[in-house]
Design a protein around this motif. Structure first.
Motif, short mmCIF file in Angstrom:
data_model
loop_
_atom_site.label_atom_id
_atom_site.label_comp_id
_atom_site.label_asym_id
_atom_site.label_seq_id
_atom_site.Cartn_x
_atom_site.Cartn_y
_atom_site.Cartn_z
N MET A 1 0.83 -1.20 0.00
CA MET A 1 0.00 0.00 0.00
C MET A 1 0.87 1.26 0.00
O MET A 1 0.55 2.25 -0.66
CB MET A 1 -0.93 0.01 1.21
CG MET A 1 -2.10 -0.95 1.01
SD MET A 1 -3.46 -0.63 2.15
CE MET A 1 -4.05 0.98 1.55
N ALA B 1 0.93 3.97 -2.86
CA ALA B 1 0.62 5.38 -2.56
C ALA B 1 1.62 6.29 -3.26
O ALA B 1 1.25 7.28 -3.89
CB ALA B 1 0.67 5.60 -1.05
N GLU C 1 0.94 6.12 -7.05
CA GLU C 1 -0.28 6.84 -7.43
C GLU C 1 -0.06 8.34 -7.48
O GLU C 1 -0.49 9.01 -8.41
CB GLU C 1 -1.41 6.53 -6.45
CG GLU C 1 -2.16 5.26 -6.81
CD GLU C 1 -2.92 4.69 -5.63
OE1 GLU C 1 -3.35 5.49 -4.78
OE2 GLU C 1 -3.06 3.46 -5.56
N LYS D 1 -14.31 2.30 1.47
CA LYS D 1 -13.21 2.14 0.50
C LYS D 1 -13.00 3.41 -0.32
O LYS D 1 -11.86 3.76 -0.68
CB LYS D 1 -13.52 0.98 -0.44
CG LYS D 1 -13.14 -0.38 0.11
CD LYS D 1 -13.47 -1.46 -0.95
CE LYS D 1 -13.18 -2.84 -0.44
NZ LYS D 1 -13.60 -3.86 -1.44
N ARG E 1 -13.08 6.30 0.56
CA ARG E 1 -12.28 7.29 1.31
C ARG E 1 -10.81 6.89 1.40
O ARG E 1 -10.02 7.59 2.04
CB ARG E 1 -12.85 7.45 2.73
CG ARG E 1 -14.35 7.70 2.80
CD ARG E 1 -14.70 9.16 2.64
NE ARG E 1 -14.25 9.93 3.78
CZ ARG E 1 -14.99 10.12 4.88
NH1 ARG E 1 -16.20 9.59 4.99
NH2 ARG E 1 -14.54 10.85 5.86
N ASN E 2 -10.42 5.74 0.81
CA ASN E 2 -9.03 5.29 0.80
C ASN E 2 -8.36 5.18 2.18
O ASN E 2 -7.30 5.77 2.41
CB ASN E 2 -8.18 6.21 -0.07
CG ASN E 2 -8.38 5.91 -1.54
OD1 ASN E 2 -8.50 4.76 -1.93
ND2 ASN E 2 -8.43 6.97 -2.33
N VAL F 1 -6.93 -3.55 2.36
CA VAL F 1 -6.32 -2.70 3.38
C VAL F 1 -5.94 -3.54 4.60
O VAL F 1 -6.66 -4.46 4.94
CB VAL F 1 -7.35 -1.60 3.78
CG1 VAL F 1 -6.78 -0.68 4.83
CG2 VAL F 1 -7.81 -0.85 2.54
#
Ligand SMILES: Nc1ncnc2c1ncn2[C@@H]1O[C@H](COP(=O)(O)O)[C@@H](O)[C@H]1O
Ligand SMILES: Nc1ncnc2c1ncn2[C@@H]1O[C@H](COP(=O)(O)O)[C@@H](O)[C@H]1O
Ligand SMILES: Nc1ncnc2c1ncn2[C@@H]1O[C@H](COP(=O)(O)O)[C@@H](O)[C@H]1O
Ligand SMILES: Nc1ncnc2c1ncn2[C@@H]1O[C@H](COP(=O)(O)O)[C@@H](O)[C@H]1O
Ligand SMILES: [Mg+2]
Ligand SMILES: [Mg+2]
Ligand SMILES: [Mg+2]
Ligand SMILES: [Mg+2]
Ligand SMILES: [Mg+2]
Ligand SMILES: [Mg+2]
Ligand SMILES: [Mg+2]
Ligand SMILES: [Mg+2]
Lengths: 224, 224, 224, 224, 224, 224, 224, 224
Positions: free
Chosen positions: D207, D211, D214, E128, E130-131, E155
């Motif tokens: 993740m 991040a 992205e 989801k 809202r990340n 997550v």
């Protein structure tokens, strides 16, 4: 490192060739190596490489000492090791070998128990005359013996619970719990932890021996 | 029902007025009632209704006996009750009261322990002279005493673990487990189960007393 | 009885008046009395009878010492007491008071922990300079500190698990188990058993002090 | 499914031929298959069918990866894996293999422990320079290491208790409980659950990597 | 110290005046103080000294935040907090407050459970969007919810067992054990350890936020 | 004895020849015999004596049925058996065989789990159409499935925990505890007790079938 | 929703005003509300709002039913509830109230036990004549009664362990374990889980009643 | 030593040659030796040395008695031994052999259980006619039988839990706990402790027998 704990090779989950290799390095560096929880195949592999002369195998303690002929240094420390029954001897012997390897004179009293409690008193009398610095008491099943010994002596007693007994409280559990609940002044190690018990008792005995020796030196110096 | 277990009113989770009511019925039917685990408010309520003369309150045992003046029948059974420390007395006394109510003569030895083990031997000698049919030994913390007593006598010993001690094995757990692991011949009851220990010991003692009496009668009959 | 364990009155389940009575007898006999696990009402009752001058109350250790003015005898033994966090102080202080009452000089180091591990090393250096004969290390929750201390010193370490922490392993259980599993040479006492930890450490420290003194005397005699 | 958890074949209770069959289907579908807890006979059967070239066997981790030559996709995630002693390596390696298979770069630090704590600090410094997204710390016996590591880094630490140690708290129990009681910020997985530890750490690391990627993409797009 | 764990005053075993004092020092030094496990009397004492304006009391989380008006710094991290039932809210709220105090935006979803499982899916969809960087899932009794959530998202999920439920497995034990046995990829904290769960989730979320920010900066720099 | 529990020969601790002998007697008396927990050597011995034609061996359930050709009587009862994973099939199959032998039609759904929860709903729909009187749900590790199924149906669900999973809560313990803590209406049997689960479900299903049949008969009679 | 489980308000950890509020909504929607584990203050608050006429308080079961005068629908299901001693009545009554609220006729047999086992047989005969669809058997301490009842009837028995008994196995633990180990066909719920036991038994009984009713309807339709 | 406990050689962890050696010494001293927990290889070794004539091997009890032809002395004590199922026989037989070797007549009732409870009453009637001094009741799984027997007789009952049963409470745990929680008057020994149960029962029976004999002698003397 006079009072320091001896480094040992715990053979338990190691392959024979790995134990041999680690021992070789250790002997080179420190002239001695101590292997604990050695199985038959570990002993065999060590025997093949080091030969039987430089190797002291204690089958009950499951220990092997490898050395170059030089005797282990002596500290003057004295450690008593008491056990209640036949089944407690392996743990007691492991403690005794470690204490010895750490420089202590060791005195084993292996034939007393709650059943033979009348024999305990005279044996303790004899032990006291040797001025032990600490006493390891190994006991399984209901683990009574350390409590009784600690009630009869001034010396620090290390309770060593042994994994005997079946059913509820078996495998050393009742022994450990009753030592923790003991009315006497007692410190304990884990079930079957002969290594820790022996090293702890030797630590105490060596400090006492050193204290005597230091005073001697001090006074010798003051006299000058 | 000479050797039968006495029926008791377990006051623990009952309202005072319910205990009074059950006791009233029981006294009417059997001339005696035994209340166990009685709190202050139970005792007060019973006192108000039955008066202090017909009521024997044992504050340590937490028992109340209500009767109509007639003494409890005697069986000739003899029960010894030994305890190690002050904290063990409530459980020991509960056992003693029940055994007494079941017709036994009871002999309490409450001031011995592993610490005062030198006092145990002479006390046991005196106890043996009274020919107990069974001995209840109450012990908390590490629970050693029953093991030691059973190793020194031929009489059946009932181990009664007591809920003392904090930390690991506290609340009677170590005591129970070491009695179950005991090397001596020992049977045990649950933690703090003074009622069961007393009733069990009385069952044994009463059978022994009865055996003697029966033989006497048998022979008397054969002589005729 | 220079190295013997001090006798103490465990106030926990005793009525204030009983504690006062036992203390009175003890002071008469031995000039000092030690009360442990004393609640506010015990302290109050003792205060009323003995007066505040002859009474040393340690509210964190929950101990009361009663004496006739004579200071406690000194043995020359030295005991270190280390604790990890605020919650461990009561157990640590109980150990310290007992060791002190057994004649030892005590050195408390209460502000180190796994969080403040960088502060541990210099504190240990200072402690070593005082030559402690034994070190009590109190720790709750995950009980790491004794393992770390014992890995850094040659002195015997007594692990004292403290009943802190909630959830699984709480109430001192994880602390006790990790001390028993420790890779360092460590002996342990039961959860919250500050009394036993202090007495055990004092036993060791007093033997070391005595060993020094004996040698001194021996040599003095040989010189004559 | 870049950050998703890799699907694996748990060989433990499956017959060799079943494992081979499931692996064949999986390789066909996804070009790779991961087998965990593989015994010698599983490995042999897989070897026979897939040949040694398309097969990566990690004997310490007990894992087998089967592939068609295509390397596993890389996510840019970085996972550190630390272990205290030799006995902890199998669990640590299982975690490392899974994280790697989930696309992460893995950094193993296997030679630090509470005994060798002085070596831990410099090793951690080196590890930090590689910017790990998560660190798995495997530890048996008393399970101290994850607590210490998490107190020294800002990175999420996954505690992985290992089933070593005998007696009370043995088999990973003390390790698990002390991680749950830890004063540091720590999340844990079950005893020996190297698979879960590795997958969890990879999830975090992936993740973080995503991040970064992205943001890069976002800005690239905004620039247009 | 952007991603570091917030320091908190655990009020549980501290006197109100001690908590006030520590808080005063902390506010002076860092402009904010966080008090956890605060009882009514702690809150009252803090209110009296700091006034209600500078104090945020969350009665369900049992937390108090004291500040000088300056809002807590924001990291950009996002943490989801899900709970199954009403009884799980205190632990969930404690986690949420800590994550917020560590700079994260928090999203609470408190009305889903195994009973209302049909409501879970749409709520997760919204979450989801809202990340979130990490999701804390609090669950008591049989502790199913974290397993289900982790099976539906990519997550990292932090399982937070809650001390609800009576009988066997009650007090959070079944919840903890089933999270440790979970088939989904899950890491757990101890029973009721809302503080640890929140801090751990914030650590992850903050690293993800930072990764994004760094990339941004990096590229910005490269563009120049 | 239409709804009664079938008598079975538990082969587990019996010698092959003893099982054969008991089976012979049982077949003679009741035309059928059911052997459970049969090992390879039990099956072989039975095969030799009864021949493969009169013998139905279910290797996954570890059951053997011996009969004289007559089919087992049918009660009209319907029992569903659901399991989460491959490791749960032996326990599930044991339950299914026993229910079948007690006269029930059985419907096995073995390929759903928490992972494949989306497949559960349509499978349950199909199962409902068959009107099962009871559903056995076997689940290991964290044991979630029975809770979920019981939340989706009106039929009595029997939770059958299976001894899978290692570490804390392993061997079926977490599964048992979470079923006992379940928020759904659920009754459970012991770990791996497929026999009891199947017999209990069949008892329910047979009563439902009988209720229908009786009404039919009643009305038939009233019509006359 | 004829056979569905009744929704209940668990008052245990809720404020009286919250319980009142939830009850108000529920009565509005469904004309009835069931409150369980209600304390005196809950009952008082409910009484004040709803008045004593629309409220059925069962002080032993700790339940309150609120209704608008309409009687609960009847399903024709029949549930037996048996308990061994006085201490088991609260759990038994909770089960009985829930089963009744779910539409069942309930038959309580509260005065049998292992002591009064001779009274059990005739009571069971009477119970059988009423054709119960399921029987809840509540038992504390050693939990024998469900095993014995299930050995004497064909009806599904739900074992309900009750949290009585002190010492080892106390608080319902021995009762739960012996029900799980039972040689009879038995399913169990958690300790003191009267709600689950009653709802489960009602589910079974209602299905049996429905089966009879359906057949009736079916045949009626076929006759046409 | 008429009522004393017989000394036995626990073969369990001893080498065959050691058992032979100890037995030889014991036979020489006391004309008889009792070996318990003897494996096939122990029996073989003993057979070789002592010959089959002087050797009584009980394969179910796993005991071997060696003697010089002289029969064991008889005390007149009578011990009943009851067991519930086939799996309980080894423990029951061990108890029986020990009681017999301690001079008691033994009466075995091995074919009753909770399932066959109707057969228990007539068997107990027959047993009572033989006037047993004590009754050992062996029971595994849920361990009900001792409770029921003790509720039906006045004789002291020794509960002997047997290590049968799988899952929760298996291995004799549920049996032990339910005996400790029993509502009847019962004392217990540890799981599988047939030796202790037999010796304890014989102690009681022998005291009863002796009491009768003594009275007889007394009166005979008084008559003179
Ligand atoms: N029998 C034993 N019991 C407990 N610890 C031991 C034993 N033998 C060696 N050790 C210690 O275990 C460590 C050796 O572990 P290893 O590096 O795996 O050989 C050293 O710290 C030894 O001091
Ligand atoms: N203190 C006690 N501990 C254990 N059982 C007791 C005790 N007092 C009475 N009992 C027994 O408990 C039962 C009385 O229970 P109850 O009918 O609830 O009063 C009877 O079988 C008594 O023999
Ligand atoms: N609710 C809580 N649960 C667990 N740990 C906490 C909690 N609140 C604060 N802490 C941690 O506990 C320590 C505070 O302990 P103390 O010095 O006794 O106030 C710090 O490390 C905090 O981060
Ligand atoms: N797999 C099994 N699990 C539990 N109980 C069983 C099983 N198979 C048979 N039984 C029961 O165990 C008893 C048979 O025991 P036995 O007389 O030793 O063969 C009968 O009551 C059977 O109903
Ligand atoms: Mg012993
Ligand atoms: Mg004691
Ligand atoms: Mg600590
Ligand atoms: Mg470690
Ligand atoms: Mg839940
Ligand atoms: Mg599952
Ligand atoms: Mg009962
Ligand atoms: Mg039984």
């Amino acid at each position: 490192n006079r009072t320091g704990v001896v480094e040992a090779i715990l053979a338990d989950c190691k392959e024979p060739e790995d134990v041999v290799e680690i021992a070789r390095v250790m002997v080179e560096k420190s002239k001695r190596a101590l292997v604990t929880r050695a199985s038959a195949s570990h002993v065999e592999a060590l025997m093949k490489v080091f030969g039987s002369e430089k190797l002291e195998w204690n089958s009950r303690a499951r220990t092997v000492i490898i050395h170059d002929g030089t005797p282990a240094p002596r500290t003057g420390g004295v450690v008593g090791v008491i056990s209640a029954g036949t089944a407690d001897i392996p743990a007691a012997e492991e403690a005794r070998v470690i204490a010895s390897e750490m420089g202590c004179e060791t005195i084993a009293v292996y034939d007393v128990g709650v059943a033979g409690i009348h024999r305990l008193i005279p044996e303790l009398q004899k032990l006291k005359l040797r001025n032990p610095g600490a006493i390891v008491v190994a006991a399984g099943r209901e683990g009574t013996l350390p409590t009784i010994v600690s009630g009869l002596v001034d010396v620090p007693v290390v309770g060593l619970p042994v994994s005997t007994g079946y059913g509820a409280g078996g495998g050393g559990k009742a022994a450990l719990l009753s030592m923790l609940q003991s009315c006497s002044t007692l410190a304990v190690v884990n079930i079957d932890a002969g290594f820790v018990a022996g090293a702890y008792a030797a630590r105490i005995a060596n400090m006492i021996a050193a204290a005597g020796a230091e005073k001697k030196t001090e006074e010798a110096e003051q006299e000058d």
